[in-house]
Structure formats: structure tokens, C-alpha cells
Design an enzyme around this catalytic site. Structure first.
Site, PDB file in Angstrom:
ATOM      1  N   ASN A 152     -17.282  27.269 -23.529  1.00 15.73           N
ATOM      2  CA  ASN A 152     -18.162  26.246 -22.369  1.00 15.73           C
ATOM      3  C   ASN A 152     -18.061  26.213 -21.055  1.00 15.73           C
ATOM      4  O   ASN A 152     -16.928  26.883 -20.681  1.00 15.73           O
ATOM      5  CB  ASN A 152     -17.732  24.836 -22.765  1.00 15.73           C
ATOM      6  CG  ASN A 152     -18.305  24.436 -24.287  1.00 15.73           C
ATOM      7  OD1 ASN A 152     -19.258  24.848 -24.719  1.00 15.73           O
ATOM      8  ND2 ASN A 152     -17.534  23.728 -25.149  1.00 15.73           N
ATOM      9  N   SER A 160     -14.235  25.005 -27.976  1.00 19.36           N
ATOM     10  CA  SER A 160     -14.543  23.813 -28.408  1.00 19.36           C
ATOM     11  C   SER A 160     -13.284  23.528 -29.568  1.00 19.36           C
ATOM     12  O   SER A 160     -12.773  24.435 -30.203  1.00 19.36           O
ATOM     13  CB  SER A 160     -16.059  23.830 -29.191  1.00 19.36           C
ATOM     14  OG  SER A 160     -16.007  22.796 -30.208  1.00 19.36           O
ATOM     15  N   HIS A 201     -39.666  24.446 -10.115  1.00 21.65           N
ATOM     16  CA  HIS A 201     -39.804  23.332 -11.084  1.00 21.65           C
ATOM     17  C   HIS A 201     -39.173  24.175 -12.379  1.00 21.65           C
ATOM     18  O   HIS A 201     -39.619  23.905 -13.444  1.00 21.65           O
ATOM     19  CB  HIS A 201     -41.367  23.249 -11.472  1.00 21.65           C
ATOM     20  CG  HIS A 201     -42.357  22.855 -10.143  1.00 21.65           C
ATOM     21  ND1 HIS A 201     -42.416  21.521  -9.817  1.00 21.65           N
ATOM     22  CD2 HIS A 201     -42.621  23.817  -9.064  1.00 21.65           C
ATOM     23  CE1 HIS A 201     -43.050  21.819  -8.551  1.00 21.65           C
ATOM     24  NE2 HIS A 201     -43.449  22.860  -8.253  1.00 21.65           N
ATOM     25  N   LYS A 233     -17.842  28.471 -29.508  1.00 21.91           N
ATOM     26  CA  LYS A 233     -18.195  28.142 -28.389  1.00 21.91           C
ATOM     27  C   LYS A 233     -17.335  28.644 -27.324  1.00 21.91           C
ATOM     28  O   LYS A 233     -16.268  28.912 -27.178  1.00 21.91           O
ATOM     29  CB  LYS A 233     -18.205  26.576 -28.370  1.00 21.91           C
ATOM     30  CG  LYS A 233     -19.198  25.707 -29.171  1.00 21.91           C
ATOM     31  CD  LYS A 233     -20.534  25.873 -28.609  1.00 21.91           C
ATOM     32  CE  LYS A 233     -20.690  25.283 -27.414  1.00 21.91           C
ATOM     33  NZ  LYS A 233     -20.823  23.988 -27.221  1.00 21.91           N
ATOM     34  N   GLU A 249     -19.284  22.304 -14.982  1.00 22.68           N
ATOM     35  CA  GLU A 249     -19.657  20.772 -15.518  1.00 22.68           C
ATOM     36  C   GLU A 249     -18.744  19.955 -14.693  1.00 22.68           C
ATOM     37  O   GLU A 249     -19.220  18.864 -13.981  1.00 22.68           O
ATOM     38  CB  GLU A 249     -19.702  20.555 -16.914  1.00 22.68           C
ATOM     39  CG  GLU A 249     -20.653  21.384 -17.622  1.00 22.68           C
ATOM     40  CD  GLU A 249     -20.390  21.501 -19.164  1.00 22.68           C
ATOM     41  OE1 GLU A 249     -21.521  20.809 -19.719  1.00 22.68           O
ATOM     42  OE2 GLU A 249     -19.297  21.726 -19.631  1.00 22.68           O
ATOM     43  N   GLN A 290      -7.236  -1.595   5.191  1.00 21.09           N
ATOM     44  CA  GLN A 290      -6.238  -0.951   4.254  1.00 21.09           C
ATOM     45  C   GLN A 290      -7.141  -0.126   3.152  1.00 21.09           C
ATOM     46  O   GLN A 290      -6.519   0.860   2.514  1.00 21.09           O
ATOM     47  CB  GLN A 290      -5.172  -1.974   3.633  1.00 21.09           C
ATOM     48  CG  GLN A 290      -4.321  -1.260   2.936  1.00 21.09           C
ATOM     49  CD  GLN A 290      -3.115  -2.115   2.724  1.00 21.09           C
ATOM     50  OE1 GLN A 290      -2.233  -2.474   3.507  1.00 21.09           O
ATOM     51  NE2 GLN A 290      -2.996  -2.667   1.502  1.00 21.09           N
ATOM     52  N   SER A 321       0.825  -1.266  -0.163  1.00 20.77           N
ATOM     53  CA  SER A 321       0.063   0.098   0.132  1.00 20.77           C
ATOM     54  C   SER A 321       0.940   1.346   0.058  1.00 20.77           C
ATOM     55  O   SER A 321       0.218   2.331   0.092  1.00 20.77           O
ATOM     56  CB  SER A 321      -1.056  -0.132   1.255  1.00 20.77           C
ATOM     57  OG  SER A 321      -0.053  -0.007   2.515  1.00 20.77           O
TER      58      SER A 321
HETATM   59  N1  ARG Z   1      -1.130  -0.914   5.598  1.00 24.40           N
HETATM   60  C1  ARG Z   1      -2.004  -1.276   6.620  1.00 24.40           C
HETATM   61  C2  ARG Z   1      -3.141  -0.637   6.688  1.00 24.40           C
HETATM   62  O1  ARG Z   1      -3.383   0.292   5.993  1.00 24.40           O
HETATM   63  C3  ARG Z   1      -1.257  -1.198   8.078  1.00 24.40           C
HETATM   64  C4  ARG Z   1      -1.745  -2.136   9.152  1.00 24.40           C
HETATM   65  C5  ARG Z   1      -1.350  -3.469   8.892  1.00 24.40           C
HETATM   66  N2  ARG Z   1      -1.807  -4.270   9.978  1.00 24.40           N
HETATM   67  C6  ARG Z   1      -1.598  -5.721   9.982  1.00 24.40           C
HETATM   68  N3  ARG Z   1      -1.780  -6.112  11.161  1.00 24.40           N
HETATM   69  N4  ARG Z   1      -1.369  -6.191   8.901  1.00 24.40           N
HETATM   70  O2  ARG Z   1      -4.217  -0.804   7.333  1.00 24.40           O
END
Ligand code: ARG
Length: 481
Positions: A291, A283, A162, A289, A296, A328, A29
């Protein structure tokens, strides 16, 4: 992200083989949680101090630890320390950085804490910080809407229900009707912050620690109001993320409604406003145009903000206590909502503050569609006619005008007398002396709506004074004063 070296993990003691590539790719992550690094470092400093007070680090070790964390922070800022693809998450990457600087002393910091309480703490710190930036941007939008409203407090415009002409309103009043929802959004974020000011640090993996740590002191050092009273809730709770995402989604909905109005106002058919070149687009094929892409996109972004909220709620639904890896998935929707708001708000504020209002066009179309019909009916009520009969009489007048292809404004006393004698001014006391021709003017109609909350220009100006006080308070909160 830098090329990976040897995979860095915070676990592995009991494993014989390394993880499969597929697991590593699924699990990592750090590509999105790296933005938590400054907050993780803050929490690490507070944790190091608590370890020292608990007698688990000597004074000298604490000094070296803080020095290394400061150095690591500077390296993160300058970019000389970067996470690699081999680091599982932000906590892993930063522990590697600490070990590189301190050797085995770096390994002492992990005592009494887990990534479970760490990540929950980091995300709260990140959001509490970013909420203030978001509030500053909301204040800018409120201010832009209020300056236009001040200029157009007495500009008559067609008020709609309306999407049909209903009654004339002050265009300033309509602009302020977009400020109030945003002011409530800010209120909601401030209220959110009160509940989010609880520190999970000290909860460890789920059960707290046998080490003599001091979660309340850590909470205070990190600017939280208190430490979590239940370690299991501390690591499992993501209400603060869901609640923030609701606030963000509702802001998205408010920006979308404002965006939709601006799209209409800028159209050839309405022609109420002219957008500044800096905030409109062309455009690629039609040279003429101009826009309303900002409006939007503001409307379009509501979809992803609502999606972020739904994604979060769906992740949480049915999770058993306490920490589960599903959690996560909390970060990307939160980061996306923060990024989206910080991207959209300045553009919408710029669009609003630079748009030119076509006051002539607004004023001339304000009475269109027999928009003064209610004023006429209320005239009859003042003369003692039951509202039901007054409504009917004005209805007949509308049909008469349509059949004769004319408007209220072009009516003469004779025309009016044909429909109802009450329309004609009679001599006598008070309202009895008023005739239809007296009330058939837009400015008079606006000025007459002078009760609190009404569209009379004087009330609109009062509203601006009251709102300015509210918005000043919000700006001060955002800047931490
Ligand atoms: N990357 C994990 C999260 O965002 C951190 C916690 C991970 N904890 C674990 N016991 N694997 O939640």
C-alpha cells in the site's frame, strides 16, 4: 513535566486569593510553549545587555545574569531544569529558574519588557529558525524529483487532462512539474523571512518603555533586520504566523497532489511505478497487498495544515488592539504545522527517490487513447489545412479506428487515404512530403515539442540545469551561507 510545587506566577501583587483551579488549567500554556525556551533565553541575554547599557544593571550584575542564563540553558538542555505544572508559561518557568540561581537579582530582568513583546519575539525567532530546516527538507524533495526526472527525461508517458489520456509527455517533464511548485514554496518562505525579520522586543506590554532601552540594538543582536516601528502593532501582530501557516498549507496542498499521483501510479490499473518496500506498507489481512501509505498520509496531512491556517485566521479575526489572551492560541497551530512538515517531507522524499519507474509500461501506454491525434491534426495544418477541418478529419479517423477496432499505430496508407488524402505522404517540398505514418510515433511527438517549456527531452534536460541552479541557491540559504 515535573510535579508542581507552589504555583509560580508573574503577577499576583494586587490579588488577595489565589486563582481557581479551573482558571489555572485553562490558562496554562507551558505544556506546549516550553519549546520556545531556547529562544526566550536568547532574547533574555540580549535584554540583559541592553539593561546594562542603560545603566540599570552593573557590569558585575550583567556577568552574573549572563552566567545564570547560560547555566539555565544548559540545565534545560540536559533536562535537569523542567517546567512544572505550576508554571503558567515558558516565561514564568524560566524566571523561576533565574530566581533560583540569582535570588533577587533575577527579578531585575523583567524591567522594560513584558510577556507580550517577549512571546511575540520568541515565536518569530522559533519560526525563522525552523523555516530553514523546512527549506532543507524541501530541497531534498526537489533533489529526489530531479534525479528521477533526469533518468526519465526521454521516457514517454501518457500525459493527462481530466485524468484521460491527452498527449504523450516525457515522464521527467511530469516529475519536474512537481518541482516547480515546491521551488515556489521555498521562494515564498524566503520572502516570508524578510517580513518576519522585525523585532517586537522593546514594545513592552504595548506602549514601549520609559527606560532608556535600545530596541534597534536588541533587534540586531537577535538577527532581526530592524525593530518594530510601532509598539502596539509589535505586540498585536501575528501576520507572520498566519503567513507562515499559509505557506505551510500550500506546501501541504502540493504534497497532497504529488501524493495523489503516486497513489494512482502505484495502482494495478496504472502500474507506472513500483514502490520500494521501505516506503510501502502491507495489509494485516491481505498478504499480497503493498500500500502507498506514505503518499496517502502526505495527501491526508494537507487537511490538518489547512486547518492550522484557518484556526489562526479565525483567532485573529476581530481582535481589538493590542495584546489579548486569545493570542496564546497562535502557538499550537504553528507548532503543529512545523512538526507535520518535518515529519512528512523526509518520507515523501524517500518514497520518490526509491520508487522504480516502469518505463516499458509507460512507453507502451503513452500513445493509448489516440494520444497522437493532435500531432496528426498539426500535420494537416502544416500542409495548409485549416485547423478546424484538420480537427474534424482526425476526429473521423478516431471513429473509423473505433468502429474497426484498431489503433492509429496499426493504420496503413490505404486506410488513411480513405479518410483524407492529406494523411498520405505526397511528394513535394517540406511538410508536403510528410505522411501520417511519419508523425505517428511517440518519440517524434515528444521531440517535436521543443519550444521553451515544452516536453521535448532536450528541453527537459535544460529545465533540470536551470532548476539545479535555483535549488543550489535555496540549499545555501537554508544552511545560512
Ligand atoms: N502565554 C502567553 C501567550 O502565549 C504569554 C503572554 C501573556 N501575557 C499576558 N499579558 N497575560 O500569549
Amino acid at each position: 513535566m515535573a510535579e508542581g510545587g507552589k504555583p509560580m506566577r508573574l503577577w499576583g501583587g494586587r490579588f488577595e486569593g489565589g486563582p481557581a483551579d479551573a482558571l489555572t488549567r485553562l490558562s496554562v500554556s507551558v505544556q506546549f510553549d516550553w519549546r520556545l525556551a531556547p529562544y526566550d533565553l536568547l532574547a533574555s541575554r540580549a535584554h540583559a545587555r541592553v539593561l546594562q547599557r542603560a545603566g540599570l544593571l552593573s557590569e558585575a550584575e550583567l556577568d552574573r545574569m549572563i552566567g545564570a542564563l547560560d547555566d539555565l540553558e544548559a540545565a534545560c538542555k540536559s533536562g535537569s531544569f523542567r517546567p512544572t505544572v505550576a508554571d503558567e508559561d515558558v516565561h514564568t518557568a524560566l524566571e523561576r529558574g533565574l530566581l533560583e540561581r540569582l535570588g533577587s537579582l533575577g527579578g531585575k530582568l523583567r524591567a522594560g519588557r513584558s510577556r507580550n513583546d517577549q512571546v511575540a519575539t520568541d515565536l518569530r525567532l522559533y519560526l525563522r529558525d525552523h523555516i530553514r530546516h523546512i527549506v532543507s527538507r524541501l530541497v531534498e524533495l526537489e533533489t529526489a524529483l530531479m534525479s528521477q526526472a533526469e533518468e526519465h527525461a526521454a521516457t514517454a508517458a501518457p500525459g493527462m487532462t481530466h485524468l484521460q489520456h491527452a498527449q504523450p509527455v516525457s515522464f521527467g517533464h511530469q516529475l519536474l512539474a512537481h518541482v516547480h511548485p515546491i521551488a515556489r514554496d521555498v521562494d515564498r518562505l524566503r520572502d516570508w523571512d524578510r517580513r518576519a525579520a522585525v523585532s517586537p522586543l522593546g514594545a513592552g506590554a504595548l506602549a514601549g518603555s520609559s527606560l532608556p532601552l535600545d530596541p534597534q540594538a536588541v533587534a540586531e543582536e537577535l538577527g532581526f533586520d530592524s525593530a518594530a516601528p510601532n509598539s502596539m502593532d509589535a505586540v498585536a501582530d501575528r501576520d507572520f504566523a498566519a503567513e507562515f501557516l499559509f505557506c505551510a498549507a500550500l506546501i501541504g496542498v502540493h504534497l497532497s497532489r504529488l501524493g495523489e499521483e503516486i497513489v494512482l501510479w502505484a495502482s494495478q490499473e496504472f502500474h507506472w511505478i513500483e514502490m520500494d518496500d521501505a516506503y510501502s506498507t502491507g495489509s494485516s489481512i491481505m498478504p499480497q497487498k503493498k500500500n502507498p501509505d506514505v503518499a496517502e498520509l502526505a495527501r491526508g496531512k494537507a487537511g490538518r495544515l489547512i486547518g492550522d491556517l484557518v484556526s489562526m485566521l479565525t483567532t485573529l479575526k476581530g481582535l481589538p488592539l493590542t495584546y489579548n489572551r486569545d493570542l496564546q492560541e497562535d502557538k499550537e497551530p504553528v507548532f503543529d504545522a512545523v512538526d507535520t512538515l518535518l515529519l512528512v517531507l523526509p518520507a515523501v522524499s524517500g518514497l520518490v527517490s526509491t520508487m522504480r519507474v516502469n518505463t516499458q509500461r509507460l512507453a507502451s501506454s503513452a500513445p493509448d487513447g489516440f494520444a497522437l491525434a493532435t500531432d496528426l491534426a498539426e500535420l494537416l495544418v502544416r500542409k495548409g489545412v485549416p485547423f478546424r477541418d484538420a480537427h474534424e478529419a482526425v476526429g473521423h479517423l478516431v471513429v473509423w479506428c473505433q468502429v474497426n477496432d484498431t489503433t492509429f499505430e496499426a493504420l496503413t496508407e490505404e486506410d488513411l487515404a480513405k479518410i483524407s488524402p492529406h494523411f498520405v505522404a505526397a511528394t513535394g517540398e517540406g511538410a508536403a512530403g510528410e505522411g501520417a505514418l511519419d508523425v505517428l510515433n511517440v518519440q517524434g511527438a515528444l521531440a517535436s515539442r521543443k519550444a521553451y517549456g515544452g516536453t521535448a527531452p532536450d528541453r527537459v534536460r535544460d529545465q533540470i540545469i536551470a532548476l539545479r541552479e535555483v535549488v543550489d541557491g535555496q540549499a545555501a540559504w537554508a544552511s545560512g551561507s
